[in-house]
Scaffold this motif. Structure first.
Motif, PDB file in Angstrom:
ATOM      1  N   LEU A 187     -10.517  -6.541  -1.288  1.00  0.00           N
ATOM      2  CA  LEU A 187     -11.059  -6.574   0.073  1.00  0.00           C
ATOM      3  C   LEU A 187     -11.592  -5.220   0.519  1.00  0.00           C
ATOM      4  O   LEU A 187     -12.581  -5.150   1.238  1.00  0.00           O
ATOM      5  N   ASP A 188     -10.918  -4.153   0.112  1.00  0.00           N
ATOM      6  CA  ASP A 188     -11.312  -2.800   0.497  1.00  0.00           C
ATOM      7  C   ASP A 188     -11.136  -1.904  -0.726  1.00  0.00           C
ATOM      8  O   ASP A 188     -10.022  -1.515  -1.067  1.00  0.00           O
ATOM      9  N   LYS A 189     -12.236  -1.591  -1.369  1.00  0.00           N
ATOM     10  CA  LYS A 189     -12.214  -0.838  -2.635  1.00  0.00           C
ATOM     11  C   LYS A 189     -11.601   0.557  -2.486  1.00  0.00           C
ATOM     12  O   LYS A 189     -11.303   1.209  -3.471  1.00  0.00           O
ATOM     13  N   ARG A 190     -11.417   1.034  -1.250  1.00  0.00           N
ATOM     14  CA  ARG A 190     -10.811   2.352  -1.027  1.00  0.00           C
ATOM     15  C   ARG A 190      -9.295   2.296  -1.112  1.00  0.00           C
ATOM     16  O   ARG A 190      -8.640   3.328  -1.208  1.00  0.00           O
ATOM     17  N   LYS A 191      -8.719   1.110  -1.083  1.00  0.00           N
ATOM     18  CA  LYS A 191      -7.264   0.968  -1.057  1.00  0.00           C
ATOM     19  C   LYS A 191      -6.706   0.609  -2.430  1.00  0.00           C
ATOM     20  O   LYS A 191      -7.308  -0.160  -3.174  1.00  0.00           O
ATOM     21  N   VAL A 192      -5.536   1.181  -2.714  1.00  0.00           N
ATOM     22  CA  VAL A 192      -4.828   0.909  -3.963  1.00  0.00           C
ATOM     23  C   VAL A 192      -3.584   0.099  -3.621  1.00  0.00           C
ATOM     24  O   VAL A 192      -2.833   0.439  -2.706  1.00  0.00           O
ATOM     25  N   ILE A 193      -3.382  -0.973  -4.355  1.00  0.00           N
ATOM     26  CA  ILE A 193      -2.224  -1.837  -4.140  1.00  0.00           C
ATOM     27  C   ILE A 193      -1.217  -1.567  -5.262  1.00  0.00           C
ATOM     28  O   ILE A 193      -1.571  -1.539  -6.437  1.00  0.00           O
ATOM     29  N   ILE A 194       0.027  -1.381  -4.849  1.00  0.00           N
ATOM     30  CA  ILE A 194       1.109  -1.066  -5.785  1.00  0.00           C
ATOM     31  C   ILE A 194       1.981  -2.301  -5.994  1.00  0.00           C
ATOM     32  O   ILE A 194       2.314  -3.021  -5.047  1.00  0.00           O
ATOM     33  N   SER A 195       2.342  -2.541  -7.254  1.00  0.00           N
ATOM     34  CA  SER A 195       3.294  -3.610  -7.585  1.00  0.00           C
ATOM     35  C   SER A 195       4.167  -3.119  -8.735  1.00  0.00           C
ATOM     36  O   SER A 195       3.885  -2.085  -9.341  1.00  0.00           O
ATOM     37  N   GLN A 253       1.633  12.237   0.872  1.00  0.00           N
ATOM     38  CA  GLN A 253       1.541  13.128  -0.290  1.00  0.00           C
ATOM     39  C   GLN A 253       2.818  13.043  -1.134  1.00  0.00           C
ATOM     40  O   GLN A 253       2.751  12.945  -2.363  1.00  0.00           O
ATOM     41  N   SER A 254       3.975  13.050  -0.482  1.00  0.00           N
ATOM     42  CA  SER A 254       5.238  12.910  -1.216  1.00  0.00           C
ATOM     43  C   SER A 254       5.318  11.554  -1.902  1.00  0.00           C
ATOM     44  O   SER A 254       5.757  11.452  -3.051  1.00  0.00           O
ATOM     45  N   MET A 255       4.873  10.494  -1.204  1.00  0.00           N
ATOM     46  CA  MET A 255       4.885   9.166  -1.800  1.00  0.00           C
ATOM     47  C   MET A 255       3.954   9.113  -3.001  1.00  0.00           C
ATOM     48  O   MET A 255       4.253   8.471  -4.008  1.00  0.00           O
ATOM     49  N   SER A 256       2.827   9.782  -2.904  1.00  0.00           N
ATOM     50  CA  SER A 256       1.880   9.833  -4.017  1.00  0.00           C
ATOM     51  C   SER A 256       2.544  10.431  -5.263  1.00  0.00           C
ATOM     52  O   SER A 256       2.360   9.927  -6.371  1.00  0.00           O
ATOM     53  N   LEU A 265       0.844  -1.198   0.000  1.00  0.00           N
ATOM     54  CA  LEU A 265       0.000   0.000   0.000  1.00  0.00           C
ATOM     55  C   LEU A 265       0.881   1.251   0.000  1.00  0.00           C
ATOM     56  O   LEU A 265       1.951   1.261   0.605  1.00  0.00           O
ATOM     57  N   PRO A 266       0.429   2.311  -0.648  1.00  0.00           N
ATOM     58  CA  PRO A 266       1.209   3.554  -0.677  1.00  0.00           C
ATOM     59  C   PRO A 266       1.551   4.092   0.718  1.00  0.00           C
ATOM     60  O   PRO A 266       2.672   4.563   0.936  1.00  0.00           O
ATOM     61  N   ASN A 267       0.609   4.013   1.666  1.00  0.00           N
ATOM     62  CA  ASN A 267       0.903   4.533   3.005  1.00  0.00           C
ATOM     63  C   ASN A 267       1.967   3.695   3.713  1.00  0.00           C
ATOM     64  O   ASN A 267       2.743   4.212   4.516  1.00  0.00           O
ATOM     65  N   LEU A 288       4.493   2.234   2.097  1.00  0.00           N
ATOM     66  CA  LEU A 288       5.731   2.702   1.467  1.00  0.00           C
ATOM     67  C   LEU A 288       6.187   4.024   2.076  1.00  0.00           C
ATOM     68  O   LEU A 288       7.366   4.207   2.374  1.00  0.00           O
ATOM     69  N   ALA A 289       5.234   4.947   2.268  1.00  0.00           N
ATOM     70  CA  ALA A 289       5.562   6.251   2.848  1.00  0.00           C
ATOM     71  C   ALA A 289       6.162   6.086   4.244  1.00  0.00           C
ATOM     72  O   ALA A 289       7.156   6.733   4.580  1.00  0.00           O
ATOM     73  N   ALA A 290       5.572   5.207   5.037  1.00  0.00           N
ATOM     74  CA  ALA A 290       6.073   4.977   6.399  1.00  0.00           C
ATOM     75  C   ALA A 290       7.487   4.393   6.356  1.00  0.00           C
ATOM     76  O   ALA A 290       8.360   4.807   7.132  1.00  0.00           O
ATOM     77  N   MET A 291       7.733   3.448   5.453  1.00  0.00           N
ATOM     78  CA  MET A 291       9.057   2.829   5.359  1.00  0.00           C
ATOM     79  C   MET A 291      10.113   3.822   4.883  1.00  0.00           C
ATOM     80  O   MET A 291      11.264   3.755   5.314  1.00  0.00           O
ATOM     81  N   GLU A 292       9.720   4.717   3.990  1.00  0.00           N
ATOM     82  CA  GLU A 292      10.652   5.720   3.464  1.00  0.00           C
ATOM     83  C   GLU A 292      10.746   6.951   4.376  1.00  0.00           C
ATOM     84  O   GLU A 292      11.546   7.845   4.141  1.00  0.00           O
ATOM     85  N   LYS A 293       9.864   6.994   5.399  1.00  0.00           N
ATOM     86  CA  LYS A 293       9.815   8.117   6.342  1.00  0.00           C
ATOM     87  C   LYS A 293       9.540   9.439   5.625  1.00  0.00           C
ATOM     88  O   LYS A 293      10.216  10.457   5.855  1.00  0.00           O
ATOM     89  N   ILE A 294       8.541   9.396   4.726  1.00  0.00           N
ATOM     90  CA  ILE A 294       8.086  10.601   4.032  1.00  0.00           C
ATOM     91  C   ILE A 294       6.566  10.668   4.148  1.00  0.00           C
ATOM     92  O   ILE A 294       5.920   9.700   4.548  1.00  0.00           O
ATOM     93  N   THR A 295       5.986  11.806   3.784  1.00  0.00           N
ATOM     94  CA  THR A 295       4.534  11.965   3.867  1.00  0.00           C
ATOM     95  C   THR A 295       3.850  11.138   2.777  1.00  0.00           C
ATOM     96  O   THR A 295       4.461  10.820   1.747  1.00  0.00           O
TER      97      THR A 295
END
Length: 145
Positions: A87-95, A65-68, A52-54, A56-63
């Motif tokens: 499972l949750d249509k609100r979430k986007v999965i990145i690959s 918005q920046s990850m987006s 999930l994008p969030n 990735l953002a947490a792992m990279e220690k960035i916001t």
């Protein structure tokens, strides 16, 4: 309390590893067009396969918005794919796309080939054995928090 010799070892090790890491990163012409954070993001996606994008953002220690912005650029370059979670249509999965996977493999190959050439050109067989023996203690440092 650490004595001065131990601090000196830590300082020299940090300096050499940092410089070597920077030099290795620069040896990949394939990944040169990407920022360090973009390359790191691709490596994380490669490692986790889907994320999930969030996260990735947490792992990279960035916001987020920046990850987006980073993911948008990687998507425009054709290196990543997005899909809606079932499972949750609100979430986007990145690959990674096939091009992203290819870029990771090519970049790693370029770095490995450069480092192998550097080892052969600058280190004796005995020095290479010393480096092999140093890998285990260095790997332990990765797990220290």
């Amino acid at each position: 309390m650490s004595d001065e010799k131990e601090i000196q070892l830590a300082s020299e090790l940090r300096f050499i590893i940092g410089r070597l890491s920077k030099k290795i990163r620069k040896t990949s012409a394939t990944a040169e067009k990407l920022s360090l954070t973009e390359r790191s993001t691709l490596a994380l996606i490669f490692q986790y396969e889907e994320i999930l994008p969030n996260e990735l953002a947490a792992m990279e220690k960035i916001t987020t918005q920046s990850m987006s912005q980073i993911l948008s650029n990687l998507l425009n370059l054709g290196l990543v794919k997005r899909r809606i979670s079932e499972l949750d249509k609100r979430k986007v999965i990145i690959s990674l796309s096939e091009e992203g996977i290819s870029l990771i493999h090519k970049s790693r190959s370029e770095k490995d080939e450069w480092l192998n050439r550097a080892l052969e050109a600058t280190c004796t067989a005995e020095e290479q054995e010393i480096l092999k023996k140093a890998l285990a203690p260095l790997a332990k440092l990765l797990n220290f928090d």
